[in-house]
Write a protein that holds these residues in place. Sequence first.
Motif, PDB file in Angstrom:
ATOM      1  N   ILE A  30      43.726  46.183  46.303  1.00  0.00           N
ATOM      2  CA  ILE A  30      42.736  45.973  47.363  1.00  0.00           C
ATOM      3  C   ILE A  30      43.047  44.673  48.098  1.00  0.00           C
ATOM      4  CG2 ILE A  30      40.300  45.431  47.793  1.00  0.00           C
ATOM      5  CD1 ILE A  30      39.657  47.527  45.567  1.00  0.00           C
ATOM      6  N   ILE A  31      43.371  43.619  47.372  1.00  0.00           N
ATOM      7  CA  ILE A  31      43.725  42.341  47.996  1.00  0.00           C
ATOM      8  C   ILE A  31      44.945  42.511  48.905  1.00  0.00           C
ATOM      9  CG2 ILE A  31      44.611  40.010  47.535  1.00  0.00           C
ATOM     10  CD1 ILE A  31      42.862  40.105  44.925  1.00  0.00           C
ATOM     11  N   ALA A  32      45.933  43.295  48.454  1.00  0.00           N
ATOM     12  CA  ALA A  32      47.155  43.531  49.228  1.00  0.00           C
ATOM     13  C   ALA A  32      46.955  44.540  50.355  1.00  0.00           C
ATOM     14  CB  ALA A  32      48.268  44.008  48.293  1.00  0.00           C
ATOM     15  N   PRO A  36      42.354  51.018  50.320  1.00  0.00           N
ATOM     16  CA  PRO A  36      41.283  50.637  51.250  1.00  0.00           C
ATOM     17  C   PRO A  36      40.007  50.212  50.526  1.00  0.00           C
ATOM     18  CG  PRO A  36      41.540  53.018  51.199  1.00  0.00           C
ATOM     19  CD  PRO A  36      42.643  52.453  50.341  1.00  0.00           C
ATOM     20  N   ALA A  37      39.267  49.332  51.181  1.00  0.00           N
ATOM     21  CA  ALA A  37      37.980  48.878  50.659  1.00  0.00           C
ATOM     22  C   ALA A  37      37.121  48.427  51.833  1.00  0.00           C
ATOM     23  CB  ALA A  37      38.171  47.731  49.672  1.00  0.00           C
ATOM     24  N   THR A  38      35.811  48.496  51.652  1.00  0.00           N
ATOM     25  CA  THR A  38      34.885  47.973  52.646  1.00  0.00           C
ATOM     26  C   THR A  38      34.644  46.509  52.305  1.00  0.00           C
ATOM     27  OG1 THR A  38      33.867  50.138  52.881  1.00  0.00           O
ATOM     28  CG2 THR A  38      32.611  48.246  53.709  1.00  0.00           C
ATOM     29  N   ILE A  39      35.320  45.647  53.027  1.00  0.00           N
ATOM     30  CA  ILE A  39      35.288  44.218  52.727  1.00  0.00           C
ATOM     31  C   ILE A  39      34.070  43.589  53.390  1.00  0.00           C
ATOM     32  CG2 ILE A  39      36.513  42.027  53.033  1.00  0.00           C
ATOM     33  CD1 ILE A  39      39.123  43.749  52.814  1.00  0.00           C
ATOM     34  N   LEU A  40      33.296  42.864  52.589  1.00  0.00           N
ATOM     35  CA  LEU A  40      32.097  42.196  53.067  1.00  0.00           C
ATOM     36  C   LEU A  40      32.350  40.722  53.360  1.00  0.00           C
ATOM     37  CD1 LEU A  40      29.600  43.689  50.463  1.00  0.00           C
ATOM     38  CD2 LEU A  40      30.051  44.492  52.793  1.00  0.00           C
ATOM     39  N   TYR A  41      33.303  40.130  52.627  1.00  0.00           N
ATOM     40  CA  TYR A  41      33.600  38.697  52.791  1.00  0.00           C
ATOM     41  C   TYR A  41      35.006  38.444  52.255  1.00  0.00           C
ATOM     42  CZ  TYR A  41      33.569  33.659  52.201  1.00  0.00           C
ATOM     43  OH  TYR A  41      33.883  32.333  52.278  1.00  0.00           O
ATOM     44  N   GLU A  42      35.704  37.503  52.911  1.00  0.00           N
ATOM     45  CA  GLU A  42      37.012  37.100  52.404  1.00  0.00           C
ATOM     46  C   GLU A  42      37.291  35.672  52.815  1.00  0.00           C
ATOM     47  OE1 GLU A  42      41.670  38.564  52.331  1.00  0.00           O
ATOM     48  OE2 GLU A  42      40.347  39.364  53.880  1.00  0.00           O
ATOM     49  N   ASP A  43      37.900  34.930  51.899  1.00  0.00           N
ATOM     50  CA  ASP A  43      38.430  33.608  52.211  1.00  0.00           C
ATOM     51  C   ASP A  43      39.734  33.448  51.440  1.00  0.00           C
ATOM     52  OD1 ASP A  43      37.781  32.748  49.571  1.00  0.00           O
ATOM     53  OD2 ASP A  43      35.903  31.830  50.216  1.00  0.00           O
ATOM     54  N   GLU A  44      40.279  32.252  51.394  1.00  0.00           N
ATOM     55  CA  GLU A  44      41.576  32.048  50.745  1.00  0.00           C
ATOM     56  C   GLU A  44      41.518  32.204  49.227  1.00  0.00           C
ATOM     57  OE1 GLU A  44      39.436  28.208  50.696  1.00  0.00           O
ATOM     58  OE2 GLU A  44      39.819  29.659  52.295  1.00  0.00           O
ATOM     59  N   LYS A  45      40.325  32.149  48.635  1.00  0.00           N
ATOM     60  CA  LYS A  45      40.191  32.196  47.176  1.00  0.00           C
ATOM     61  C   LYS A  45      39.676  33.519  46.633  1.00  0.00           C
ATOM     62  CE  LYS A  45      39.249  27.283  46.973  1.00  0.00           C
ATOM     63  NZ  LYS A  45      38.261  26.261  46.681  1.00  0.00           N
ATOM     64  N   CYS A  46      38.914  34.262  47.444  1.00  0.00           N
ATOM     65  CA  CYS A  46      38.264  35.454  46.884  1.00  0.00           C
ATOM     66  C   CYS A  46      38.019  36.513  47.941  1.00  0.00           C
ATOM     67  CB  CYS A  46      36.976  35.076  46.179  1.00  0.00           C
ATOM     68  SG  CYS A  46      35.651  34.565  47.288  1.00  0.00           S
ATOM     69  N   PHE A  60      28.294  45.527  45.112  1.00  0.00           N
ATOM     70  CA  PHE A  60      29.555  44.968  45.564  1.00  0.00           C
ATOM     71  C   PHE A  60      30.168  44.110  44.475  1.00  0.00           C
ATOM     72  CE2 PHE A  60      26.338  41.938  46.986  1.00  0.00           C
ATOM     73  CZ  PHE A  60      26.887  40.705  46.652  1.00  0.00           C
ATOM     74  N   LEU A  61      31.451  43.869  44.617  1.00  0.00           N
ATOM     75  CA  LEU A  61      32.197  43.050  43.674  1.00  0.00           C
ATOM     76  C   LEU A  61      32.706  41.817  44.398  1.00  0.00           C
ATOM     77  CD1 LEU A  61      32.826  46.231  43.059  1.00  0.00           C
ATOM     78  CD2 LEU A  61      34.239  45.258  41.293  1.00  0.00           C
ATOM     79  N   VAL A  62      32.808  40.710  43.677  1.00  0.00           N
ATOM     80  CA  VAL A  62      33.425  39.489  44.179  1.00  0.00           C
ATOM     81  C   VAL A  62      34.536  39.161  43.202  1.00  0.00           C
ATOM     82  CG1 VAL A  62      33.092  37.065  44.813  1.00  0.00           C
ATOM     83  CG2 VAL A  62      31.205  38.703  45.100  1.00  0.00           C
ATOM     84  N   ILE A  63      35.782  39.139  43.700  1.00  0.00           N
ATOM     85  CA  ILE A  63      36.927  38.944  42.816  1.00  0.00           C
ATOM     86  C   ILE A  63      37.766  37.759  43.296  1.00  0.00           C
ATOM     87  CG2 ILE A  63      37.022  41.376  42.163  1.00  0.00           C
ATOM     88  CD1 ILE A  63      39.493  41.608  44.059  1.00  0.00           C
ATOM     89  N   PRO A  64      38.379  37.043  42.365  1.00  0.00           N
ATOM     90  CA  PRO A  64      39.299  35.984  42.786  1.00  0.00           C
ATOM     91  C   PRO A  64      40.611  36.604  43.245  1.00  0.00           C
ATOM     92  CG  PRO A  64      39.291  36.151  40.401  1.00  0.00           C
ATOM     93  CD  PRO A  64      38.258  37.125  40.906  1.00  0.00           C
ATOM     94  N   GLU A  80      36.357  25.428  39.155  1.00  0.00           N
ATOM     95  CA  GLU A  80      36.092  25.393  40.592  1.00  0.00           C
ATOM     96  C   GLU A  80      36.127  26.799  41.181  1.00  0.00           C
ATOM     97  OE1 GLU A  80      36.619  25.458  44.747  1.00  0.00           O
ATOM     98  OE2 GLU A  80      38.288  25.919  43.421  1.00  0.00           O
ATOM     99  N   LEU A  81      37.110  27.601  40.788  1.00  0.00           N
ATOM    100  CA  LEU A  81      37.222  28.967  41.302  1.00  0.00           C
ATOM    101  C   LEU A  81      36.018  29.809  40.884  1.00  0.00           C
ATOM    102  CD1 LEU A  81      38.697  31.277  42.720  1.00  0.00           C
ATOM    103  CD2 LEU A  81      40.028  31.602  40.619  1.00  0.00           C
ATOM    104  N   LEU A  82      35.613  29.712  39.625  1.00  0.00           N
ATOM    105  CA  LEU A  82      34.470  30.500  39.158  1.00  0.00           C
ATOM    106  C   LEU A  82      33.182  30.068  39.853  1.00  0.00           C
ATOM    107  CD1 LEU A  82      35.369  30.727  35.383  1.00  0.00           C
ATOM    108  CD2 LEU A  82      35.700  32.456  37.146  1.00  0.00           C
ATOM    109  N   GLY A  83      33.031  28.774  40.071  1.00  0.00           N
ATOM    110  CA  GLY A  83      31.874  28.297  40.833  1.00  0.00           C
ATOM    111  C   GLY A  83      31.885  28.839  42.250  1.00  0.00           C
ATOM    112  N   HIS A  84      33.064  28.882  42.854  1.00  0.00           N
ATOM    113  CA  HIS A  84      33.206  29.421  44.203  1.00  0.00           C
ATOM    114  C   HIS A  84      32.801  30.893  44.239  1.00  0.00           C
ATOM    115  CE1 HIS A  84      34.763  29.746  48.267  1.00  0.00           C
ATOM    116  NE2 HIS A  84      35.457  30.819  47.897  1.00  0.00           N
TER     117      HIS A  84
END
Length: 119
Positions: A30-32, A36-46, A60-64, A80-84
């Motif tokens: 999905i990251i690559a 396909p996925a219905t993406i709700l949010y994305e940044d450089e970490k997750c 929904f899922l939030v994945i690193p 830091e990543l888990l807090g993010h």
Amino acid sequence: MGLDGEVGKAQRAAAAGEERGQQPTIFSKIIARSVPATILYEDEKCLAFRDVAPQAPVHFLVIPKRPIPRISRVGPQDAELLGHLLVVASRTAQWHGAQSVYHLHLHVLGGRQLAWPPG
């Protein structure tokens, strides 16, 4: 089969996966964008995306983006990543979700191989 049998089965499955090396997971695909996925949010970490088999009106899922194979592999370097991830989950839930128990909590399930939904 008792708890020891299920725990042993899970431990053997984990060891077999490690012996084969890091194989692509559905999440890495999905990251690559090869799945396909219905993406709700994305940044450089997750990445946050809708579950393909939702168990609630909002699911929904939030994945690193950096894979962490399982919770037992988390170390201080991951704080830091888990807090993010929690901050992103909070923001995404404000846009898309609802809450029924107003006390922050995490679900941890284990002791046997689980199916979805767990039970």
